[in-house]
Design an enzyme around this catalytic site. Structure first.
Site, PDB file in Angstrom:
ATOM      1  N   LEU A 197      39.649  29.255-101.165  1.00  0.00           N
ATOM      2  CA  LEU A 197      40.003  29.919-102.373  1.00  0.00           C
ATOM      3  C   LEU A 197      39.944  31.339-102.518  1.00  0.00           C
ATOM      4  CD1 LEU A 197      37.279  27.857-104.933  1.00  0.00           C
ATOM      5  CD2 LEU A 197      40.001  27.531-104.578  1.00  0.00           C
ATOM      6  N   HIS A 248      47.948  21.451-101.301  1.00  0.00           N
ATOM      7  CA  HIS A 248      47.849  21.629-102.789  1.00  0.00           C
ATOM      8  C   HIS A 248      48.049  20.299-103.714  1.00  0.00           C
ATOM      9  CE1 HIS A 248      47.972  24.221-106.334  1.00  0.00           C
ATOM     10  NE2 HIS A 248      48.934  23.507-106.822  1.00  0.00           N
ATOM     11  N   ASN A 296      39.081  17.329 -97.282  1.00  0.00           N
ATOM     12  CA  ASN A 296      40.297  17.167 -96.244  1.00  0.00           C
ATOM     13  C   ASN A 296      39.800  17.602 -94.953  1.00  0.00           C
ATOM     14  OD1 ASN A 296      42.933  17.069 -97.745  1.00  0.00           O
ATOM     15  ND2 ASN A 296      41.625  18.183 -99.278  1.00  0.00           N
ATOM     16  N   GLY A 351      34.946  20.102 -98.723  1.00  0.00           N
ATOM     17  CA  GLY A 351      35.457  19.776 -97.494  1.00  0.00           C
ATOM     18  C   GLY A 351      35.890  18.150 -97.038  1.00  0.00           C
TER      19      GLY A 351
END
Ligand code: GRF
Length: 211
Positions: free
Chosen positions: A92, A111, A16, A14
């Protein structure tokens, strides 16, 4: 101006999510995280969300083999929280097509490579950086892109390079890219919040800020 209501989807650490929440909290971007959805009850990012009183939801385990049920559950969860922009931050699981259709051009992913290189199914976490090093690339970086039906294949919104060094390991390269992700993802969300993101085919046009 009202804040853009955002839903953040995570599966793990987490970082981000935290970077995005910090920018929202400081008021640097006109967005507000309304819900954090996790594919795993063990995700560290959930602890952060709870500690900040952000509503959370965990994908029910029995939906792993039920894409239609998962799509319905996810759409309801996002709508119940009034989410207008969906942010995938290390999530995911594949986003089911009905969710992509309902939120067309309003789902973004971060990404840790320069797409379209080193993306697609199975290209996540350490695998990405291993593949970049195995190929002998001289640069890598981060991409924030629109999410479409195929993994990692929607048009880029923001990209930034980092150098690959001769003595890099997957870990050292990941560590150089992560701060770039932490800067690009909130910037992209901020651009949506300002209404400056326009998707024209495969091109994402960032309009000038209105004065
Ligand atoms: C990030 O490297 C992101 O690019 C990828 O998964 C990782 C998630 O890290 N999609 P975190 O959970 O945000 O720390």
């Amino acid at each position: 101006m009202t804040n853009l209501p955002v839903g953040v989807l995570i599966s793990g650490r987490g970082s981000n999510l935290i970077a995005l929440h910090e920018q929202c909290r400081k008021g640097s971007i006109a967005a507000e995280i309304r819900v954090v959805v996790s594919s795993s009850a063990q995700a560290k990012g959930l602890e952060y969300a709870r500690s900040r009183s952000i509503p959370t939801a965990v994908v029910p385990a029995l939906m792993a083999a039920e894409p239609e049920a998962f799509a319905g559950w996810l759409l309801k969860t996002l709508r119940d929280h009034g989410v207008a922009l969906v942010v995938l931050a290390g999530f995911l699981r594949k986003i089911p097509a009905p969710v992509i259709q309902a939120y067309r051009n309003r789902i973004v992913n971060v990404h840790p490579a320069l797409l379209p290189a080193f993306g697609g199914k199975g290209m996540y976490g350490r695998h990405v950086h291993e593949a970049v090093l195995a190929y002998g690339c001289k640069v890598s970086g981060a991409t924030v892109h629109i999410v479409s039906e195929e993994y990692d294949s929607g048009p880029p919104i923001l990209q930034q390079c980092v150098p690959v060094l001769d003595d890099d390991t997957p870990e050292s390269l990941a560590a150089r890219i992560l701060p770039v992700e932490h800067s690009l993802l909130p910037r992209a969300v901020g651009l949506f919040a300002e209404g400056r993101v326009h998707v024209q085919g495969r091109r994402v046009i960032i309009r000038e800020a209105s004065k």
